[in-house]
Scaffold this motif. Structure first.
Motif, PDB file in Angstrom:
ATOM      1  N   GLY A  37       0.813  -1.208   0.000  1.00  0.00           N
ATOM      2  CA  GLY A  37       0.000   0.000   0.000  1.00  0.00           C
ATOM      3  C   GLY A  37       0.846   1.257   0.000  1.00  0.00           C
ATOM      4  O   GLY A  37       0.511   2.244  -0.669  1.00  0.00           O
ATOM      5  N   MET A  38       1.964   1.209   0.740  1.00  0.00           N
ATOM      6  CA  MET A  38       2.855   2.361   0.759  1.00  0.00           C
ATOM      7  C   MET A  38       3.475   2.574  -0.620  1.00  0.00           C
ATOM      8  O   MET A  38       3.560   3.705  -1.102  1.00  0.00           O
ATOM      9  N   TYR A  39       3.895   1.473  -1.272  1.00  0.00           N
ATOM     10  CA  TYR A  39       4.456   1.600  -2.616  1.00  0.00           C
ATOM     11  C   TYR A  39       3.432   2.174  -3.589  1.00  0.00           C
ATOM     12  O   TYR A  39       3.774   2.963  -4.476  1.00  0.00           O
ATOM     13  N   ALA A  40       2.177   1.789  -3.437  1.00  0.00           N
ATOM     14  CA  ALA A  40       1.129   2.311  -4.313  1.00  0.00           C
ATOM     15  C   ALA A  40       0.951   3.815  -4.106  1.00  0.00           C
ATOM     16  O   ALA A  40       0.781   4.573  -5.072  1.00  0.00           O
ATOM     17  N   ALA A  41       1.004   4.257  -2.850  1.00  0.00           N
ATOM     18  CA  ALA A  41       0.883   5.686  -2.569  1.00  0.00           C
ATOM     19  C   ALA A  41       2.075   6.460  -3.128  1.00  0.00           C
ATOM     20  O   ALA A  41       1.916   7.557  -3.682  1.00  0.00           O
ATOM     21  N   ILE A  42       3.255   5.894  -3.001  1.00  0.00           N
ATOM     22  CA  ILE A  42       4.452   6.529  -3.552  1.00  0.00           C
ATOM     23  C   ILE A  42       4.333   6.644  -5.067  1.00  0.00           C
ATOM     24  O   ILE A  42       4.631   7.692  -5.657  1.00  0.00           O
ATOM     25  N   ALA A  43       3.880   5.557  -5.711  1.00  0.00           N
ATOM     26  CA  ALA A  43       3.711   5.583  -7.166  1.00  0.00           C
ATOM     27  C   ALA A  43       2.695   6.649  -7.579  1.00  0.00           C
ATOM     28  O   ALA A  43       2.876   7.332  -8.594  1.00  0.00           O
ATOM     29  N   ALA A  44       1.643   6.822  -6.778  1.00  0.00           N
ATOM     30  CA  ALA A  44       0.628   7.829  -7.102  1.00  0.00           C
ATOM     31  C   ALA A  44       1.221   9.236  -7.076  1.00  0.00           C
ATOM     32  O   ALA A  44       0.893  10.074  -7.920  1.00  0.00           O
ATOM     33  N   PHE A  96       4.381   8.352 -20.254  1.00  0.00           N
ATOM     34  CA  PHE A  96       4.935   8.127 -18.918  1.00  0.00           C
ATOM     35  C   PHE A  96       4.041   7.271 -18.046  1.00  0.00           C
ATOM     36  O   PHE A  96       4.534   6.400 -17.314  1.00  0.00           O
ATOM     37  N   LEU A  97       2.736   7.502 -18.064  1.00  0.00           N
ATOM     38  CA  LEU A  97       1.845   6.755 -17.183  1.00  0.00           C
ATOM     39  C   LEU A  97       1.970   5.239 -17.372  1.00  0.00           C
ATOM     40  O   LEU A  97       2.269   4.525 -16.411  1.00  0.00           O
ATOM     41  N   PRO A  98       1.750   4.713 -18.573  1.00  0.00           N
ATOM     42  CA  PRO A  98       1.875   3.259 -18.715  1.00  0.00           C
ATOM     43  C   PRO A  98       3.302   2.762 -18.518  1.00  0.00           C
ATOM     44  O   PRO A  98       3.513   1.682 -17.949  1.00  0.00           O
ATOM     45  N   ALA A  99       4.293   3.543 -18.965  1.00  0.00           N
ATOM     46  CA  ALA A  99       5.678   3.095 -18.828  1.00  0.00           C
ATOM     47  C   ALA A  99       6.102   3.045 -17.364  1.00  0.00           C
ATOM     48  O   ALA A  99       6.754   2.091 -16.926  1.00  0.00           O
ATOM     49  N   PHE A 100       5.732   4.053 -16.588  1.00  0.00           N
ATOM     50  CA  PHE A 100       6.120   4.069 -15.182  1.00  0.00           C
ATOM     51  C   PHE A 100       5.350   3.016 -14.392  1.00  0.00           C
ATOM     52  O   PHE A 100       5.907   2.379 -13.489  1.00  0.00           O
ATOM     53  N   LEU A 101       4.074   2.825 -14.717  1.00  0.00           N
ATOM     54  CA  LEU A 101       3.300   1.783 -14.036  1.00  0.00           C
ATOM     55  C   LEU A 101       3.896   0.399 -14.291  1.00  0.00           C
ATOM     56  O   LEU A 101       4.014  -0.413 -13.372  1.00  0.00           O
ATOM     57  N   LEU A 102       4.288   0.147 -15.549  1.00  0.00           N
ATOM     58  CA  LEU A 102       4.880  -1.152 -15.863  1.00  0.00           C
ATOM     59  C   LEU A 102       6.250  -1.296 -15.203  1.00  0.00           C
ATOM     60  O   LEU A 102       6.583  -2.363 -14.670  1.00  0.00           O
TER      61      LEU A 102
END
Length: 200
Positions: free
Chosen positions: A46-53, A77-83
């Motif tokens: 969950g923390m990693y998800a918040a950081i990614a956001a 950037f959005l799809p590349a960073f998410l992947l």
């Protein structure tokens, strides 16, 4: 439709490094200031998800000129960073330790470079761009690791600190890691986006 104006590589490297350093310090602040809150709210994932956001939300505001505009930037950037984040997390949670970090960095940089360049209209020279991204990203990542564990949290001196000083050192270590990581990864992003625009 004409391609966006190509800017000098050096300008994109500096822009990427400084802009993403700001974004990264903001994102690492989630870890630095709110890590305890995630123990009962999604845990480490969950923390990693918040950081990614935070990374996703702020990057376009500061880095959109690298792609020639906000829309083009987020399209890539959005799809590349998410992947990239997904690949890194799989490597980290699956392999742990240095192995997970190196595998996550290598695989994550490969997919980030290829996908972002593909979405910007050119994959010409993507392997060279991925290598540059990997070198810059990984230099920043491990410089941050050094800043945190070998400078701010260096043992045994760290254990002799008062509790308030330990908390301050831990905070500064996390933010220092964010700064170094952002400078390195940001320079790499600048390189990748510049190469995509040159080839478009």
């Amino acid at each position: 439709m004409s391609s966006p104006t190509v800017r000098p590589l050096a300008l994109d490297l500096v822009h990427g490094a400084l802009g993403f350093a700001f974004v990264s310090v903001a994102a690492f602040s989630v870890w630095a200031f709110a890590a305890k809150a995630f123990k009962n709210f999604g845990g480490e994932l969950g923390m990693y998800a918040a950081i990614a956001a935070v990374f996703l939300g702020l990057s376009g505001l500061l880095l959109s000129p690298l792609a020639g505009g906000m829309g083009r930037f987020y399209k890539a950037f959005l799809p590349a960073f998410l992947l990239y984040s997904l690949v890194w997390c799989i490597a980290w949670f699956g392999l742990k330790g240095r192995t997970g970090e190196w595998v996550g960095a290598a695989a994550g940089c490969l997919v980030f470079a290829w996908l972002s360049m593909k979405l910007l209209g050119s994959t010409r020279g993507w392997i060279a761009a991925a290598v540059a991204l990997f070198v810059l990203h990984t230099a920043g990542y491990f410089a941050g690791d050094w800043a945190m564990y070998d400078y701010w949290l260096k043992k045994p001196a760290f254990h002799d600190l008062a509790p308030a000083d330990k908390a301050h050192a831990a905070l500064m270590g996390k933010l220092s890691w964010g700064l170094c990581y952002g400078l390195g990864f940001g320079a790499g992003i600048g390189w990748v986006f510049n190469r995509a625009r040159v080839g478009a």
